[in-house]
Design an enzyme around this catalytic site. Structure first.
Site, PDB file in Angstrom:
ATOM      1  N   TYR A   1      -2.627  -0.161   9.965  1.00  8.48           N
ATOM      2  CA  TYR A   1      -2.789  -0.739   8.626  1.00  8.48           C
ATOM      3  C   TYR A   1      -1.500  -0.600   7.826  1.00  8.48           C
ATOM      4  CZ  TYR A   1      -4.158  -1.115   3.735  1.00  8.48           C
ATOM      5  OH  TYR A   1      -4.215  -1.467   2.408  1.00  8.48           O
TER       6      TYR A   1
ATOM      7  N   SER B   1       0.832  -1.206   0.000  1.00  7.19           N
ATOM      8  CA  SER B   1       0.000   0.000   0.000  1.00  7.19           C
ATOM      9  C   SER B   1       0.861   1.248   0.000  1.00  7.19           C
ATOM     10  CB  SER B   1      -0.902   0.007   1.234  1.00  7.19           C
ATOM     11  OG  SER B   1      -1.515   1.273   1.418  1.00  7.19           O
TER      12      SER B   1
END
Length: 340
Positions: free
Chosen positions: A152, A127
């Site tokens: 995350y 990501s």
């Protein structure tokens, strides 16, 4: 070839399956169909790909290590595209343990399956959030990613580190893809394009973080899928001349690589909202507010490495992409139902 694709009921996974099957590959897809967001949307995506003759869906949780190990042993996959994860920056603040199960244990079960069954190439989702506190733009894969600002992001950086250890220990080719703000038809309901569109149509106020002074490298789903399909054929190899002191952290002496995958041209949040307003023919009611925990000011991908490896650059502009998303949304949710 025979592929395993994880997260096949997800936004990106379902589209990757469609492309692989259209190219004649056999695909087995897994997903746990959790209720992080509307399961009806996940089922609708599955309905689109289930009829494909070379596709088989199996409901399975990544954290179920015995089931995952048995699946790998039985199917003997040639390649794996691992897209399943617990997504969401803000949700990771509220429910951190969900990220340990899906993003850490789940990633490890996939690595173990690939290791023990001689998978030729593992491509997995990282990501853009790994860039964390980086303020230099565009983000390059040679940049430091040691200061994530959400759990995350920390799990995605951990995935890259775990993959490198397996590439080094077992000569296992792995490629990580740092996705930049993916949007388009059948997109995730927790993402800004979906949230803004729904609220504008419902006559509700939209919250705009950092008083609108934010930038995102919005990347259309078709461009993301094209990049994935191309990079899975670019298998990393051993480089005996690579050294930590002089080499990029996105490469290694082991068969390991990491790429940015994005549009490569950030759009201001206000311009993106303007594109939604234009596509809907409705002006949004706006509430400007401060930056929220876990947010970053600007994302901007340097995709030079990906272009050099695959020859591909993103093509779909924001106006075209937003119109396609809005058309899908209005059709799918007409009269408040799910495509009724």
């Amino acid at each position: 070839m025979k592929y395993l694709v994880t997260g096949v009921a997800g936004f990106i996974g379902s589209q990757v399956v469609s492309r692989l099957c259209s190219l004649g590959h056999q695909v087995i897809g897994i997903d746990n169909l959790n209720d992080y967001y509307d399961v009806n949307l996940k089922l609708a995506r599955l309905d689109e790909i289930n009829p494909l003759v070379t596709f088989q869906f199996i409901e399975m949780d990544l954290a179920d290590r015995d089931s995952i190990a048995a699946l790998f042993a039985e199917q003997q996959f040639d390649k794996v595209i691992h897209l399943a994860a617990q997504a969401g920056v803000r949700y990771s603040i509220e429910n951190p343990m969900a990220y340990a199960d899906s993003n850490l244990i789940g990633h490890l079960t996939i690595l173990e399956g690939c290791r023990h069954n001689k998978v030729k190439h593992l491509v997995y989702a990282s990501s853009s959030s790994v860039y964390g506190l980086n303020s230099k733009t565009p983000f390059e894969t040679s940049d430091s990613v040691d200061h994530p600002v959400s759990l995350y992001a920390a799990t995605k950086k951990s995935n890259e580190l775990m993959a490198h250890s397996y590439s080094h220990l077992y000569n296992m080719p792995t490629t990580g893809l740092r996705f930049f703000t993916v949007y388009g038809p059948a997109g995730r309901p927790d993402m800004a394009p979906f949230i803004f569109t729904k609220k504008i149509l419902d006559g509700e106020i939209i919250d705009i973080n950092n008083n609108g002074d934010m930038w995102r490298d919005f990347t259309y789903i078709d461009d993301i899928v094209e990049g994935i399909i191309r990079i899975q054929d670019v298998i990393p190899t051993v480089d005996v001349d690579w050294k930590v002191e002089t080499g990029s952290p996105a490469t290694s002496s082991a068969p390991y690589s990491v790429y940015n995958i994005g549009h490569g041209s950030p759009i201001s949040l206000m311009d993106f909202i303007g594109a939604i307003e234009e596509a809907l023919g409705i002006e949004a009611k706006k509430n400007f507010r401060d930056m929220q925990p876990g947010d970053v000011y600007k994302t901007y991908a340097d995709t030079t490495d990906l272009f050099e490896a695959t020859g591909y650059k993103a093509k779909v502009g924001v106006k075209e992409g937003v119109e396609a998303f809005v058309d899908w949304y209005k059709d799918f949710y007409k009269q408040g139902g799910y495509g009724e």
